[in-house]
Design a protein around this motif. Structure first.
Motif, PDB file in Angstrom:
ATOM      1  N   GLY A   1      51.873  31.609  21.307  1.00  0.00           N
ATOM      2  CA  GLY A   1      52.109  32.779  20.477  1.00  0.00           C
ATOM      3  C   GLY A   1      51.543  34.046  21.078  1.00  0.00           C
ATOM      4  O   GLY A   1      51.059  34.062  22.213  1.00  0.00           O
ATOM      5  N   SER A   2      51.613  35.124  20.283  1.00  0.00           N
ATOM      6  CA  SER A   2      51.185  36.446  20.748  1.00  0.00           C
ATOM      7  C   SER A   2      50.274  37.111  19.732  1.00  0.00           C
ATOM      8  O   SER A   2      50.363  36.841  18.527  1.00  0.00           O
ATOM      9  CB  SER A   2      52.413  37.348  20.980  1.00  0.00           C
TER      10      SER A   2
ATOM     11  N   ARG B   1      48.263  41.209  19.319  1.00  0.00           N
ATOM     12  CA  ARG B   1      48.002  42.528  19.878  1.00  0.00           C
ATOM     13  C   ARG B   1      46.678  43.028  19.341  1.00  0.00           C
ATOM     14  O   ARG B   1      46.538  43.251  18.139  1.00  0.00           O
ATOM     15  CB  ARG B   1      49.110  43.517  19.519  1.00  0.00           C
TER      16      ARG B   1
ATOM     17  N   ARG C   1      50.413  37.678  31.591  1.00  0.00           N
ATOM     18  CA  ARG C   1      50.505  37.322  30.159  1.00  0.00           C
ATOM     19  C   ARG C   1      49.965  38.430  29.264  1.00  0.00           C
ATOM     20  O   ARG C   1      50.455  38.614  28.147  1.00  0.00           O
ATOM     21  CB  ARG C   1      49.717  36.036  29.897  1.00  0.00           C
ATOM     22  N   PHE C   2      48.962  39.141  29.742  1.00  0.00           N
ATOM     23  CA  PHE C   2      48.321  40.206  28.959  1.00  0.00           C
ATOM     24  C   PHE C   2      48.700  41.563  29.542  1.00  0.00           C
ATOM     25  O   PHE C   2      48.872  41.708  30.757  1.00  0.00           O
ATOM     26  CB  PHE C   2      46.802  40.072  28.989  1.00  0.00           C
ATOM     27  N   THR C   3      48.771  42.565  28.661  1.00  0.00           N
ATOM     28  CA  THR C   3      49.040  43.936  29.088  1.00  0.00           C
ATOM     29  C   THR C   3      48.092  44.890  28.375  1.00  0.00           C
ATOM     30  O   THR C   3      48.024  44.893  27.145  1.00  0.00           O
ATOM     31  CB  THR C   3      50.489  44.342  28.781  1.00  0.00           C
TER      32      THR C   3
ATOM     33  N   GLN D   1      47.944  43.642  24.613  1.00  0.00           N
ATOM     34  CA  GLN D   1      49.033  42.758  24.190  1.00  0.00           C
ATOM     35  C   GLN D   1      48.854  41.421  24.881  1.00  0.00           C
ATOM     36  O   GLN D   1      48.824  41.362  26.109  1.00  0.00           O
ATOM     37  CB  GLN D   1      50.384  43.371  24.548  1.00  0.00           C
TER      38      GLN D   1
ATOM     39  N   ASN E   1      50.341  37.682  25.297  1.00  0.00           N
ATOM     40  CA  ASN E   1      51.484  36.790  25.128  1.00  0.00           C
ATOM     41  C   ASN E   1      51.193  35.434  25.751  1.00  0.00           C
ATOM     42  O   ASN E   1      50.277  35.289  26.558  1.00  0.00           O
ATOM     43  CB  ASN E   1      52.729  37.398  25.774  1.00  0.00           C
ATOM     44  N   SER E   2      51.983  34.460  25.389  1.00  0.00           N
ATOM     45  CA  SER E   2      51.841  33.097  25.931  1.00  0.00           C
ATOM     46  C   SER E   2      50.396  32.629  25.863  1.00  0.00           C
ATOM     47  O   SER E   2      49.836  32.127  26.847  1.00  0.00           O
ATOM     48  CB  SER E   2      52.344  33.063  27.385  1.00  0.00           C
ATOM     49  N   LEU E   3      49.816  32.786  24.709  1.00  0.00           N
ATOM     50  CA  LEU E   3      48.399  32.468  24.555  1.00  0.00           C
ATOM     51  C   LEU E   3      48.135  30.988  24.755  1.00  0.00           C
ATOM     52  O   LEU E   3      48.961  30.122  24.405  1.00  0.00           O
ATOM     53  CB  LEU E   3      47.914  32.919  23.182  1.00  0.00           C
TER      54      LEU E   3
END
Length: 127
Positions: free
Chosen positions: A16-17, A19, A67-69, A82, A84-86
């Protein structure tokens, strides 16, 4: 000086994601390099990402690259992460930090370079 305050943590399933947001009160937010660090139980605080004062340069730990931004909005005194793909191994307390730019070239992956810290927000990734 600035005072970072994190928000956006929570419980999410693997894949999951989330923020995360960091609101930095104070003046002259745009003169600070901003970073995200995390600390899991029983482990040392580790670097996640940082972003330059105007947002033109970013750096990521290899474990989160792709994966992270990290991003920032200087008009709003905000920094975001952000995620993602945790993965389960991303579970930690995440901290936002601000660093003044010194006369020397610092290593912004080193938490000792940062001057102001938030209280942290818990991120838990379940399998």
């Amino acid at each position: 000086q600035v005072q970072p305050v994190e928000s956006g943590g929570g419980l999410v399933q693997a894949g999951g994601s989330l923020r995360l947001a960091c609101a930095a009160s104070g003046r002259a937010f745009s003169i600070y390099v901003m970073g995200w660090f995390r600390q899991a139980p029983g482990k040392e605080r580790e670097f996640v990402a940082h972003i330059s004062t105007m947002g033109g340069s970013t750096d990521y730990a290899s474990s989160v690259q792709g994966r992270f931004t990290i991003s920032r909005d200087n008009a709003k005194n905000m920094v975001y992460l952000q995620m993602n793909s945790l993965k389960v191994e991303d579970t930690a307390v995440y901290y936002c930090a601000a660093a003044r730019v010194p006369y020397y070239t610092p290593n912004y992956r080193d938490h000792n370079e940062y001057d102001y810290w938030g209280q942290g927000t818990q991120v838990t990734v379940s399998s």
